[in-house]
Design a protein around this motif. Structure first.
Motif, short mmCIF file in Angstrom:
data_model
loop_
_atom_site.label_atom_id
_atom_site.label_comp_id
_atom_site.label_asym_id
_atom_site.label_seq_id
_atom_site.Cartn_x
_atom_site.Cartn_y
_atom_site.Cartn_z
N SER A 90 0.66 -1.14 0.07
CA SER A 90 0.30 -0.05 -0.33
C SER A 90 0.65 1.00 0.20
O SER A 90 1.76 0.99 0.45
N ALA A 91 0.34 2.45 -0.56
CA ALA A 91 0.82 3.67 -0.29
C ALA A 91 -0.13 4.76 -1.06
O ALA A 91 -0.85 4.53 -1.81
N ASP A 92 0.24 6.02 0.11
CA ASP A 92 -0.61 6.66 -0.10
C ASP A 92 0.34 8.49 0.06
O ASP A 92 1.32 8.26 0.78
N ALA A 93 0.35 8.91 -0.99
CA ALA A 93 0.89 10.52 -1.19
C ALA A 93 -0.11 11.73 -1.02
O ALA A 93 -1.64 11.23 -1.79
N GLY A 94 0.05 12.51 0.63
CA GLY A 94 -0.68 14.14 0.00
C GLY A 94 -0.30 15.06 0.92
O GLY A 94 0.86 14.94 0.55
N TYR A 95 -1.32 15.57 0.43
CA TYR A 95 -0.93 17.13 1.30
C TYR A 95 -1.71 17.71 1.95
O TYR A 95 -3.07 17.62 2.05
N GLN A 96 -1.48 17.98 2.96
CA GLN A 96 -2.54 19.05 4.28
C GLN A 96 -2.00 20.96 3.73
O GLN A 96 -0.98 21.30 4.31
N GLN A 97 -3.01 21.08 3.45
CA GLN A 97 -3.45 22.47 3.24
C GLN A 97 -4.51 22.91 4.18
O GLN A 97 -5.12 23.48 4.08
N PHE A 98 -3.43 24.50 5.34
CA PHE A 98 -3.54 25.58 5.49
C PHE A 98 -5.06 26.21 5.03
O PHE A 98 -3.58 26.64 4.76
N LEU A 99 -5.80 26.38 5.37
CA LEU A 99 -6.49 27.68 4.60
C LEU A 99 -6.80 28.96 5.43
O LEU A 99 -6.84 29.95 5.13
N ASP A 100 -7.06 28.53 7.23
CA ASP A 100 -7.30 29.78 7.58
C ASP A 100 -6.69 29.72 9.16
O ASP A 100 -6.99 28.56 9.75
N LEU A 101 -5.71 30.67 9.39
CA LEU A 101 -5.81 30.50 11.10
C LEU A 101 -6.46 31.77 11.73
O LEU A 101 -6.79 33.14 11.79
N GLY A 102 -6.73 31.19 13.05
CA GLY A 102 -7.90 32.58 13.56
C GLY A 102 -7.57 31.91 15.22
O GLY A 102 -6.34 31.66 15.21
N GLY A 103 -8.28 33.14 16.25
CA GLY A 103 -7.42 33.19 17.50
C GLY A 103 -6.35 33.46 17.74
O GLY A 103 -5.89 34.97 17.77
N ALA A 104 -4.97 33.15 18.53
CA ALA A 104 -4.29 33.68 19.00
C ALA A 104 -3.11 33.49 17.99
O ALA A 104 -2.52 35.11 18.09
N PHE A 105 -3.55 33.14 16.26
CA PHE A 105 -2.48 33.47 15.32
C PHE A 105 -2.84 34.92 14.93
O PHE A 105 -2.07 35.81 14.45
N ASP A 106 -5.10 36.03 15.17
CA ASP A 106 -4.74 36.87 14.55
C ASP A 106 -3.86 38.17 15.33
O ASP A 106 -3.74 39.11 14.03
N ASP A 107 -2.74 37.40 16.62
CA ASP A 107 -1.57 38.58 16.30
C ASP A 107 -0.42 38.29 15.86
O ASP A 107 0.43 39.38 16.38
N MET A 108 -0.26 37.72 15.48
CA MET A 108 0.89 37.28 15.21
C MET A 108 0.93 37.55 13.12
O MET A 108 0.76 36.34 12.33
N GLU A 109 1.59 38.74 12.99
CA GLU A 109 1.86 39.07 11.57
C GLU A 109 2.47 38.47 10.60
O GLU A 109 2.59 38.30 9.70
N ASP A 110 3.68 37.12 11.84
CA ASP A 110 4.65 36.39 10.24
C ASP A 110 4.60 35.97 10.38
O ASP A 110 5.06 35.01 9.60
N VAL A 111 2.98 35.33 11.35
CA VAL A 111 2.60 33.37 10.40
C VAL A 111 1.55 33.67 9.58
O VAL A 111 0.18 34.22 9.92
#
Length: 456
Positions: A90-111
């Protein structure tokens, strides 16, 4: 990435050897045997998920960080059978794509969301020879994940978002059954864990490690319904960069004796009891963690009715088997299972409770906590699975929606729970609450048609 790959390959030679050995065996057996069959199952999976507390923090002291992501993967499973031989690739390949960050990330401009993106993967190979008396199995499994709890279960206290790691487990197993009443299984397993360097998105990072483990299980049927069990394991896990992150190598010795009573062909009660010891060595100079051991046990009631339901109710006690330099004893209970409302619609669910006890003296934490640490952890999950299209009773187009919940309520959740040797009203060490509540909502679509060549 090239450096990580080199280190990983140097620690896991069996990973490349297993598929090669299985392929050679396949060639020696030869194609075209009338009794052989080949099942080919391609698969595509897309999951949309939202995590409302990705770092597992206590929202009383820290703002929660939320993430929304898509997880894409495509793969294939090949199962070849001929007489006594089975080859499963068996073999699987994939990609986890992050669409939105919220909460504490709102104050982190460099992320940004793309900083969290990563490639996922899974490769597995199993070769099995099933003889009348001896069964031989050679397997290897490689995966990339952030979920230490999925890998180690209740034996780790990891909750939240960890740095991405690659895990490879290669196993050689021999099963010996001289009579239908007597069964033996002996396995050697080699486990390698390599963590990526992702300081910008990973709040926690553990040291790379590898483990050698030998497992034995013997069963003897005293009567058609009653079976005696002997289960023993010994392992050695070694960490790299011990001084840098204060990790400690350890050996594990564990043994069970037990009984299983079968009520019906698919229903039984199993009771196991024994002892486990985690012998910790190569401690950093500033730690005095004592060798630790404790009583362990498990009782489980399992019942199933094909195409109707599966149910397991259990209670257990054990010790921590993975970590750096901290030890706990846990007791817990849980229930899990599935119910088929119709041939195409099913409910999957479960709930577990665990209390983990961290003894001050055993862990040499008198300088850190005022009292022994006690964590109460509750986890629950529920999902609906709909086989939109079925073939031979198996879903080829499946939709699933679900929710996972986890809560940890610890007595170490306030600055006053930490040692204040100076008497200035502030803890002497960096305070971090061990309370947390996390939830994840998800929906996914899976496509996995099976094509069969030859005879089953």
């Amino acid at each position: 990435m090239a450096k990580m790959k080199c280190r990983f390959e140097s620690k896991s030679r069996l990973f490349s050897a297993v598929p090669a050995i299985a392929f050679v065996i396949l060639l020696l057996i030869g194609p075209g045997v009338a009794s052989s069959s080949l099942a080919v199952t391609p698969r595509i999976n897309i999951r949309y998920a939202f995590n409302d507390n990705v770092y597992g923090v206590d929202d009383e002291y820290e703002d929660e960080s939320t993430v929304t992501y898509l997880d894409y993967s495509a793969g294939i499973n090949l199962v070849w059978r001929e007489a006594r031989h089975t080859l499963d690739l068996s073999a699987d390949a994939g990609y986890q794509q992050f669409l939105d960050l919220g909460g504490a990330f709102d104050d982190m401009e460099d992320v940004e969301p793309r900083d969290f993106d990563f490639v996922t993967g899974q490769v597995g190979a199993i070769y099995r020879y099933s003889g009348r008396v001896i069964t031989f199995e050679l397997s290897d499994d490689f995966s990339r994940s952030r979920d230490l709890q999925k890998t180690f279960g209740m034996s780790t206290d990891a909750i939240g978002y960890w740095s991405l790691f690659s895990n490879n487990i290669a196993t050689v197993t021999v099963k010996y059954s001289p009579t239908p009443k007597y069964r033996n299984r002996l396995s050697y397993r080699y486990d390698t864990m390599i963590f990526d360097d992702q300081e910008e998105v990973g709040l926690y990072k553990l040291s790379d490690s590898y483990e050698h483990r030998v497992l034995y299980r013997g069963e003897y049927d005293f009567t058609p319904k009653t079976t005696g069990i002997l289960d023993a394991q010994v392992a050695d896990r070694t960490f790299s960069d011990i001084e840098e992150i204060e990790a400690a190598n350890f050996r594990i010795f564990q043994g069970y004796l037990g009984l299983r009573y079968k009520f019906q062909p698919n229903s039984y009660l199993e009771i196991l009891g024994g002892y486990a010891n985690r012998d910790i060595y190569d401690l950093p100079d500033n730690w005095d963690l004592k060798d630790t051991g404790d009583a362990i046990g498990r009782i489980a009631l399992v019942s199933a009715a094909p195409q109707r339901y599966n149910l397991e109710i259990y209670a257990d006690r054990g010790i921590s088997l993975y970590g750096t330099n901290i030890f706990f004893v846990y007791t817990g209970a849980g229930i899990s299972g599935s119910v088929n409302f119709s041939p195409k619609l099913a409910f999957l669910g479960g709930c577990t409770y665990r209390q983990a006890y961290y003894d001050l003296e055993r862990n040499d934490r008198e300088w850190l906590w005022e009292d022994d640490r006690i964590d109460n952890i509750l986890a629950a999950q529920a999902a609906l699975v709909w086989d939109i299209i079925q073939r031979d009773g198996e879903g080829t187009l499946t939709a699933q929606i679900g929710y996972n919940y986890q809560q940890r309520d610890s007595n170490i959740d306030d600055p006053g729970d930490f040692v204040d040797a100076n008497g200035d009203g502030f803890p002497d060490f960096n305070f971090r609450s061990n309370d947390t509540t996390t939830g994840m909502y998800y929906g996914q679509i899976t496509i996995k048609p099976t094509i069969l060549f030859g005879n089953r």
